[in-house]
Write a protein that holds these residues in place. Structure first.
Motif, PDB file in Angstrom:
ATOM      1  N   ALA A  29     -14.880 -49.410 -43.725  1.00  0.00           N
ATOM      2  CA  ALA A  29     -14.026 -49.923 -44.803  1.00  0.00           C
ATOM      3  C   ALA A  29     -14.189 -51.429 -44.914  1.00  0.00           C
ATOM      4  O   ALA A  29     -14.257 -52.138 -43.908  1.00  0.00           O
ATOM      5  CB  ALA A  29     -12.569 -49.574 -44.525  1.00  0.00           C
ATOM      6  N   PRO A  30     -14.272 -51.947 -46.128  1.00  0.00           N
ATOM      7  CA  PRO A  30     -14.330 -53.407 -46.288  1.00  0.00           C
ATOM      8  C   PRO A  30     -12.978 -54.019 -45.956  1.00  0.00           C
ATOM      9  O   PRO A  30     -11.971 -53.316 -45.826  1.00  0.00           O
ATOM     10  CB  PRO A  30     -14.651 -53.573 -47.782  1.00  0.00           C
ATOM     11  CG  PRO A  30     -14.093 -52.351 -48.429  1.00  0.00           C
ATOM     12  CD  PRO A  30     -14.282 -51.244 -47.427  1.00  0.00           C
ATOM     13  N   ASP A  31     -12.957 -55.311 -45.860  1.00  0.00           N
ATOM     14  CA  ASP A  31     -11.709 -56.044 -45.643  1.00  0.00           C
ATOM     15  C   ASP A  31     -11.075 -56.251 -47.016  1.00  0.00           C
ATOM     16  O   ASP A  31     -11.361 -57.217 -47.715  1.00  0.00           O
ATOM     17  CB  ASP A  31     -12.002 -57.382 -44.961  1.00  0.00           C
ATOM     18  CG  ASP A  31     -10.727 -58.149 -44.623  1.00  0.00           C
ATOM     19  OD1 ASP A  31      -9.657 -57.809 -45.169  1.00  0.00           O
ATOM     20  OD2 ASP A  31     -10.809 -59.105 -43.834  1.00  0.00           O
ATOM     21  N   TYR A  32     -10.228 -55.338 -47.418  1.00  0.00           N
ATOM     22  CA  TYR A  32      -9.658 -55.393 -48.766  1.00  0.00           C
ATOM     23  C   TYR A  32      -8.799 -56.637 -48.976  1.00  0.00           C
ATOM     24  O   TYR A  32      -8.763 -57.202 -50.070  1.00  0.00           O
ATOM     25  CB  TYR A  32      -8.835 -54.127 -49.047  1.00  0.00           C
ATOM     26  CG  TYR A  32      -9.697 -52.901 -49.244  1.00  0.00           C
ATOM     27  CD1 TYR A  32     -10.392 -52.703 -50.431  1.00  0.00           C
ATOM     28  CD2 TYR A  32      -9.823 -51.951 -48.233  1.00  0.00           C
ATOM     29  CE1 TYR A  32     -11.192 -51.587 -50.610  1.00  0.00           C
ATOM     30  CE2 TYR A  32     -10.619 -50.830 -48.407  1.00  0.00           C
ATOM     31  CZ  TYR A  32     -11.293 -50.652 -49.598  1.00  0.00           C
ATOM     32  OH  TYR A  32     -12.087 -49.541 -49.782  1.00  0.00           O
ATOM     33  N   ARG A  33      -8.108 -57.045 -47.920  1.00  0.00           N
ATOM     34  CA  ARG A  33      -7.292 -58.259 -48.043  1.00  0.00           C
ATOM     35  C   ARG A  33      -8.181 -59.464 -48.339  1.00  0.00           C
ATOM     36  O   ARG A  33      -7.825 -60.323 -49.157  1.00  0.00           O
ATOM     37  CB  ARG A  33      -6.486 -58.486 -46.770  1.00  0.00           C
ATOM     38  CG  ARG A  33      -5.556 -59.687 -46.845  1.00  0.00           C
ATOM     39  CD  ARG A  33      -4.717 -59.817 -45.585  1.00  0.00           C
ATOM     40  NE  ARG A  33      -3.841 -58.672 -45.419  1.00  0.00           N
ATOM     41  CZ  ARG A  33      -2.984 -58.546 -44.402  1.00  0.00           C
ATOM     42  NH1 ARG A  33      -2.917 -59.482 -43.462  1.00  0.00           N
ATOM     43  NH2 ARG A  33      -2.218 -57.481 -44.312  1.00  0.00           N
ATOM     44  N   LEU A  73     -10.902 -59.441 -49.966  1.00  0.00           N
ATOM     45  CA  LEU A  73     -11.399 -59.359 -51.341  1.00  0.00           C
ATOM     46  C   LEU A  73     -10.439 -59.997 -52.337  1.00  0.00           C
ATOM     47  O   LEU A  73     -10.826 -60.331 -53.458  1.00  0.00           O
ATOM     48  CB  LEU A  73     -11.659 -57.901 -51.730  1.00  0.00           C
ATOM     49  CG  LEU A  73     -12.800 -57.206 -50.996  1.00  0.00           C
ATOM     50  CD1 LEU A  73     -12.863 -55.735 -51.378  1.00  0.00           C
ATOM     51  CD2 LEU A  73     -14.129 -57.890 -51.295  1.00  0.00           C
ATOM     52  N   LEU A  74      -9.192 -60.157 -51.939  1.00  0.00           N
ATOM     53  CA  LEU A  74      -8.218 -60.836 -52.797  1.00  0.00           C
ATOM     54  C   LEU A  74      -8.242 -62.348 -52.605  1.00  0.00           C
ATOM     55  O   LEU A  74      -7.709 -63.093 -53.422  1.00  0.00           O
ATOM     56  CB  LEU A  74      -6.809 -60.295 -52.506  1.00  0.00           C
ATOM     57  CG  LEU A  74      -5.653 -60.799 -53.378  1.00  0.00           C
ATOM     58  CD1 LEU A  74      -5.914 -60.515 -54.859  1.00  0.00           C
ATOM     59  CD2 LEU A  74      -4.339 -60.157 -52.943  1.00  0.00           C
ATOM     60  N   ASP A 111     -12.204 -60.480 -56.188  1.00  0.00           N
ATOM     61  CA  ASP A 111     -13.331 -59.596 -55.886  1.00  0.00           C
ATOM     62  C   ASP A 111     -12.912 -58.138 -55.759  1.00  0.00           C
ATOM     63  O   ASP A 111     -13.763 -57.259 -55.678  1.00  0.00           O
ATOM     64  CB  ASP A 111     -14.024 -60.056 -54.596  1.00  0.00           C
ATOM     65  CG  ASP A 111     -14.789 -61.354 -54.785  1.00  0.00           C
ATOM     66  OD1 ASP A 111     -15.041 -61.736 -55.953  1.00  0.00           O
ATOM     67  OD2 ASP A 111     -15.109 -62.007 -53.787  1.00  0.00           O
ATOM     68  N   LEU A 112     -11.604 -57.873 -55.756  1.00  0.00           N
ATOM     69  CA  LEU A 112     -11.153 -56.489 -55.825  1.00  0.00           C
ATOM     70  C   LEU A 112     -11.603 -55.845 -57.133  1.00  0.00           C
ATOM     71  O   LEU A 112     -11.782 -54.638 -57.215  1.00  0.00           O
ATOM     72  CB  LEU A 112      -9.621 -56.417 -55.724  1.00  0.00           C
ATOM     73  CG  LEU A 112      -9.011 -56.640 -54.340  1.00  0.00           C
ATOM     74  CD1 LEU A 112      -7.504 -56.802 -54.459  1.00  0.00           C
ATOM     75  CD2 LEU A 112      -9.360 -55.498 -53.399  1.00  0.00           C
TER      76      LEU A 112
END
Length: 271
Positions: free
Chosen positions: A7-11, A13-14, A235-236
């Motif tokens: 899983a990417p680091d979704y946080r 990406l913000l 980037d989300l």
């Protein structure tokens, strides 16, 4: 067994750390809120408003820079882009919140009012796209505020709605043309919003009537529109391009039909 993708680091990406963003119409309402949102996510924000005191105040509030300019003219847009480059260096994104509705019946719309409405909604957006696309070498998001009025017919909003509908198409066309340069062009299409301007214009009874027609039971706040703009600027939304996203509490998916009290009909057994 195939190993699941990490899983990417979704946080992350913000995060907009150290990215330079221009906000047009930053003085209050949605513009002020998206300025706060961008800054909280790490961006360096260049706040633009036609009223210098408003531009300065929001810039001070978010630790950014400011410029007073009328961006309904090509010269005004050029002034902003030049000043932003000086303050930010590289421009990574633009959020354009500018747009005012002149609401009146068709027969009362004067020629100069028609030109004014086109200028403040549509023409300036072309200037922004034309100019910003030349000073964003790394690509990035350009995001506009459209309107539900550009998707559906609203009484006394023919010219405003037509201008917003044209803006929506401008967004889609620019997304296709500028996508290969890494520039994503999108818009949000709000319904009624409790902006400072509308709060002054509409009384309690009018707001209650508006809220009654929104499926979730209330009009939007500027913060809620800004939150969607923030997503589109991050980037989300890296693969979101050419989208006009309704942010209207569900108004755009409802049918304009009278309340026939179907529940009552069913209970009484009448046809």
């Amino acid at each position: 067994m195939t190993q699941a993708a990490a899983a990417p680091d979704y946080r992350a990406l913000l995060s907009l750390d150290d990215r330079g963003f221009i906000v047009l119409g930053a003085g209050d309402g949605i513009g002020a809120q998206i300025s706060h949102g961008l800054a909280q996510c790490g961006a360096r924000v260049f706040c633009v408003d036609i009223v210098e005191d408003k531009a300065r105040a929001i810039a001070e509030a978010v630790g950014g820079h400011h410029c007073a300019a009328d961006v309904t003219s090509a010269a005004g847009v050029a002034k902003v882009l030049k000043a932003a480059q000086v303050q930010l260096g590289v421009i990574h994104g633009v959020v354009d919140v500018i747009g005012v509705a002149r609401i009146k019946p068709i027969a009362e719309f004067a020629d100069e009012e028609f030109e004014w409405q086109l200028g403040i909604v549509l023409r300036h957006a072309l200037y922004v796209l034309r100019g910003a696309s030349q000073v964003m070498p790394q690509g990035g998001p350009i995001t506009f505020v459209g309107s539900m009025s550009g998707n559906r017919a609203v009484a006394n909003q023919l010219v405003y709605g037509t201008s917003k509908a044209a803006l929506h198409h401008l967004v889609r066309g620019a997304a296709v043309e500028l996508g290969p340069k890494g520039i994503r062009v999108n818009a949000v299409a709000p319904g009624f919003i409790r902006t400072p301007r509308l709060l002054e214009l509409l009384d309690k009874a009018q707001w209650e009537e508006i809220d009654r027609h929104v499926p979730i039971g209330r009009a939007a706040t500027p913060e809620e529109i800004a939150a969607t703009l923030l997503f589109m600027s991050s980037d989300l939304a890296a693969h979101v391009n050419g989208v006009v996203m309704p942010v209207d509490g569900g108004v755009s998916v409802t049918a304009a039909l009278p309340d026939l009290e179907f529940g009552k009909v069913a209970r009484t057994g009448t046809a």
